[in-house]
Design an enzyme around this catalytic site. Structure first.
Site, PDB file in Angstrom:
ATOM      1  N   PHE A  14       0.671  -1.236   0.039  1.00 37.63           N
ATOM      2  CA  PHE A  14       0.072   0.028   0.019  1.00 37.63           C
ATOM      3  C   PHE A  14       0.815   1.232  -0.026  1.00 37.63           C
ATOM      4  CE2 PHE A  14      -1.834   2.922   3.269  1.00 37.63           C
ATOM      5  CZ  PHE A  14      -2.558   3.812   2.286  1.00 37.63           C
ATOM      6  N   TYR A 149       5.184  -8.423  15.190  1.00 35.76           N
ATOM      7  CA  TYR A 149       5.504  -7.077  14.458  1.00 35.76           C
ATOM      8  C   TYR A 149       6.135  -6.035  15.304  1.00 35.76           C
ATOM      9  CZ  TYR A 149       3.690  -3.117  11.620  1.00 35.76           C
ATOM     10  OH  TYR A 149       3.619  -2.117  10.902  1.00 35.76           O
TER      11      TYR A 149
END
Ligand code: UDP
Length: 317
Positions: A14, A149
């Site tokens: 993105f 993450y």
């Protein structure tokens, strides 16, 4: 003379798609390394005709192709960013941010490239300090579902600073806060895309928990502008790039309903474990060193993103 080369890992993602376009417009050649785990070649299809653009399917934890040796700049964006996506493959997520960043820094050591690491507000975990300044050290669960993450990105920052201090590699670290905008994919799983897609399809908007948790949403044009400025600035430590306007998830849901004209209802779902309760950047460092602050209001950015999803959903029919 050849244009300078920028390597963009995760360039089919993105943020990457927007960044590559801006880099080509700015006179760079661009080489994308992307394993297409969440990225999609379609997101850079419009750039494929550009003579300065090249796309390689590559997992950045594996040895990098020799052609990166020419790089003047490395934007290390590779890593799934949606909690739904990164929690599906926690081992690969951890390795992408750690081993992958190590490889980026080794390439930079050889080529003299400057590395910009896409870090995250998740390094602050579920913060106990508001708004979050770069000096705040965070509150992260090292073994929770978000750890792959959060801790991966924290180690990536550690590696960047270690390569800078011990070996002189030029590094830049951007802590990004909830970017959104056109180019998000319908199945991405993050809140902005979920709500818009649900509203446009007339499905219930899935609000996790009571929806009182907050986020600060930054339009991708502002984020990419901040990344480009940071790469060219002379500041080695981490810099927050985010929009300091803070909204609750419920507020976001109501805005999406208003702006789409949808009559979808809200449907509450359980709050995921370790979901941060509040998040808002202190951007004084970015303002001072980069002359940067976000320009796009949430309503304007949502309108723009809603148009993108209307087109996506219509063409998918
Ligand atoms: N969220 C939600 N509904 C959704 C997706 C997310 O209420 O369908 C909430 C999520 O629990 C979190 C916030 O929205 O509090 C932002 O979630 P997102 O996955 O976009 O990113 P995060 O900031 O948590 O990494």
């Amino acid at each position: 003379m050849n244009a300078p080369l920028a390597v963009v890992t995760g360039g089919a993602g993105f943020l990457g798609g927007h960044l590559c376009r801006r880099l080509l417009e700015g006179g760079f050649r661009v080489l994308v390394l992307d394993d297409f785990s969440t990225g999609d070649p379609a997101s850079v299809a419009a750039l494929a005709e550009h003579p300065g653009f090249a796309l390689r399917r590559h997992d950045i934890t594996q040895p990098w192709p020799a052609e990166v040796g020419e790089a003047a700049r490395i934007f290390n964006l590779a890593c799934p960013a949606s909690p739904a996506a990164y929690q599906r493959s926690p081992v690969q997520t951890t390795l992408t941010s750690t081993l992958g960043t190590w490889r980026a820094l080794e390439v930079a050591l050889q080529s003299g490239a400057r590395v910009l690491q896409a870090s995250t507000s998740e390094v602050y975990g579920d913060p106990e300090v508001h708004p979050q300044h770069e000096s705040y050290r965070g509150h992260v669960n090292p073994i929770g579902p978000r750890a792959c993450y959060d801790e991966g990105k924290r180690v990536a920052e550690t590696l960047c600073m270690a390569y800078h201090l011990e070996r002189g590699v030029e590094v830049r670290i951007a802590r990004l806060f909830n970017s959104y905008g056109p180019g998000l994919r319908p199945g991405d799983g993050r809140v902005v895309s979920n709500f818009i897609v649900q509203a446009l399809r007339g499905e219930p908007l899935t609000v996790y928990g009571e929806g009182r948790q907050t986020r600060s949403f930054c339009h991708v044009d502002d984020t990419v502008d901040g990344l480009l400025r940071l790469m060219d600035a002379s500041i080695e430590g981490p810099v927050n790039l985010g929009n300091p306007q803070e909204y609750s998830v419920l507020d976001l849901a109501e805005r999406v309903l208003r702006l789409t004209g949808s009559r979808s209802r809200l449907e509450h779902r359980p709050l995921p474990a370790d979901d941060p309760k509040r998040r808002c950047p202190d951007i004084s460092l970015a303002e001072r060193h980069l002359g940067w602050c976000p320009r796009v209001t949430l309503d304007a950015g949502l309108r723009d993103t809603i148009e993108h999803f209307r087109r996506e959903l219509t063409s998918a029919r």
